[in-house]
Structures are given as C-alpha cells and as structure tokens.
Write a protein that holds these residues in place. Sequence first.
Motif, mmCIF file in Angstrom:
data_model
loop_
_atom_site.group_PDB
_atom_site.id
_atom_site.type_symbol
_atom_site.label_atom_id
_atom_site.label_comp_id
_atom_site.label_asym_id
_atom_site.label_seq_id
_atom_site.Cartn_x
_atom_site.Cartn_y
_atom_site.Cartn_z
ATOM 1 N N ILE A 140 1.698 5.776 -5.608
ATOM 2 C CA ILE A 140 2.726 5.815 -4.562
ATOM 3 C C ILE A 140 2.093 5.487 -3.210
ATOM 4 O O ILE A 140 2.708 4.824 -2.372
ATOM 5 N N ARG A 141 0.859 5.910 -3.003
ATOM 6 C CA ARG A 141 0.164 5.583 -1.751
ATOM 7 C C ARG A 141 0.050 4.075 -1.578
ATOM 8 O O ARG A 141 0.260 3.546 -0.479
ATOM 9 N N ALA A 142 -0.267 3.375 -2.648
ATOM 10 C CA ALA A 142 -0.372 1.913 -2.576
ATOM 11 C C ALA A 142 0.998 1.300 -2.287
ATOM 12 O O ALA A 142 1.119 0.367 -1.499
ATOM 13 N N TYR A 143 2.034 1.833 -2.915
ATOM 14 C CA TYR A 143 3.393 1.340 -2.687
ATOM 15 C C TYR A 143 3.787 1.519 -1.222
ATOM 16 O O TYR A 143 4.319 0.606 -0.591
ATOM 17 N N ARG A 144 3.504 2.681 -0.686
ATOM 18 C CA ARG A 144 3.848 2.948 0.722
ATOM 19 C C ARG A 144 3.045 2.056 1.673
ATOM 20 O O ARG A 144 3.567 1.587 2.683
ATOM 21 N N ALA A 145 1.778 1.808 1.354
ATOM 22 C CA ALA A 145 0.955 0.930 2.198
ATOM 23 C C ALA A 145 1.496 -0.492 2.166
ATOM 24 O O ALA A 145 1.541 -1.169 3.191
ATOM 25 N N LEU A 146 1.929 -0.960 0.985
ATOM 26 C CA LEU A 146 2.546 -2.279 0.897
ATOM 27 C C LEU A 146 3.824 -2.316 1.726
ATOM 28 O O LEU A 146 4.044 -3.255 2.494
ATOM 29 N N ALA A 147 4.662 -1.306 1.590
ATOM 30 C CA ALA A 147 5.935 -1.264 2.315
ATOM 31 C C ALA A 147 5.717 -1.270 3.825
ATOM 32 O O ALA A 147 6.534 -1.817 4.568
ATOM 33 N N ALA A 148 4.621 -0.698 4.291
ATOM 34 C CA ALA A 148 4.335 -0.645 5.723
ATOM 35 C C ALA A 148 3.667 -1.928 6.236
ATOM 36 O O ALA A 148 3.498 -2.096 7.433
ATOM 37 N N SER A 149 3.318 -2.829 5.324
ATOM 38 C CA SER A 149 2.608 -4.051 5.721
ATOM 39 C C SER A 149 3.592 -5.142 6.133
ATOM 40 O O SER A 149 4.801 -4.986 6.017
ATOM 41 N N VAL A 150 3.040 -6.263 6.581
ATOM 42 C CA VAL A 150 3.859 -7.406 6.992
ATOM 43 C C VAL A 150 4.215 -8.319 5.822
ATOM 44 O O VAL A 150 4.995 -9.256 5.999
#
Length: 182
Positions: free
Chosen positions: A141-151
């Motif tokens: 989920i951490r990776a998913y959230r980091a992707l969602a916060a990216s450009v």
Amino acid sequence: MPNRHDAQGETVNSNSRRMIQASVVADARSVHAPGVVLVEDGRVLASGAPEVVGTPGPDVVVDSHPGHLVAPPMVNAHVHLDLSDLPPLPDGGDFDGWLGAIIGHRRAQQAPGAVEAAVEQGVAASLRGGCPFVGDVCGSIRAYRALAASVLGGVGFVEVLGHGSRVDAARALVEAITEIPP
C-alpha cells in the motif's frame, strides 16, 4: 531552440493554437515523414502528413523541429517502481534464488521512507526515459500511495500474495486497499 513563428514567418509567443512540424511524426495509426501535429489548448486536433493536415492559418503558431521525431508519450504497462532501488541480480536462471532476492529486498524496505524513495527513483527514471504513464504492480500500500502522489499517470495494481498461513494477512490487505480512494 525551435523556430516559433506564425504562417507568415513573424515571431510570436501565443500558445493557444500551434502546429508542430518535425522530420518524423508518429501517431497511433502510422508514421509520417515529414509530419505535423496541430494542437489547440494542449489538445491534439490532427496529426499526419503536412498536405493532409493542411496549411496553418494566421492564428497558428508554428514550432519547427527539423531532424526530430514527435511521438505520443510511452506507456510501460508492467513496472514495479518499488523495486527501482534493487541492485542487479545475477542471471543464473534460478527462479527460487531470484524470488528469494525479491522477497528479501521487500523485507529490507520496511524502514520508513524506503519504499517511497524507491518509487521516487523509479518515477524519475520513467520520466527520463520519456514514459509518463505506467501500470505499476505495487508491492505494498505504501508503494501504491507513493505512485498516487507522483506526477506519473496510469494505474497502480497492489500485488497481493497470500496462501497457507498468509491468507488472513492477504485478506486484510485487500480490505485495506478497498478503503483507499481512487
């Protein structure tokens, strides 16, 4: 620096409507050499051979890029951005050894910010490579959230592996995923 001029050759600074000229233009259907792309307010209106797209009107800014290829951005449909910091693994064809290295790496990423830093590294590499859209197989989920916060654009798929004694943990992860807003 590209030449920016209107159809009469006058230098202009307007960006509302423009024609991009290039030695090669690739679109979803074919490749045109030479080619042009007609854009209005950031939206592609037409692309193709210059004689098909037509002559730009006086309101059109012309960006000339001789010797260049203009193409849609790339899409990487299967990435693991959270593994971007994984060093190269030996190529021995040993699946069990490879999988063990992946699992060990993911376990080592439990430190705060480790997964997020790996995703940021992968985002930067994707953008450097001209790939602003991904289908990311997120290992957490951490990776998913980091992707969602990216450009990056695209979609994240959270990878859930659970069998035997890990079934309950996998179910809990699926339930947590469903609570994340899209």
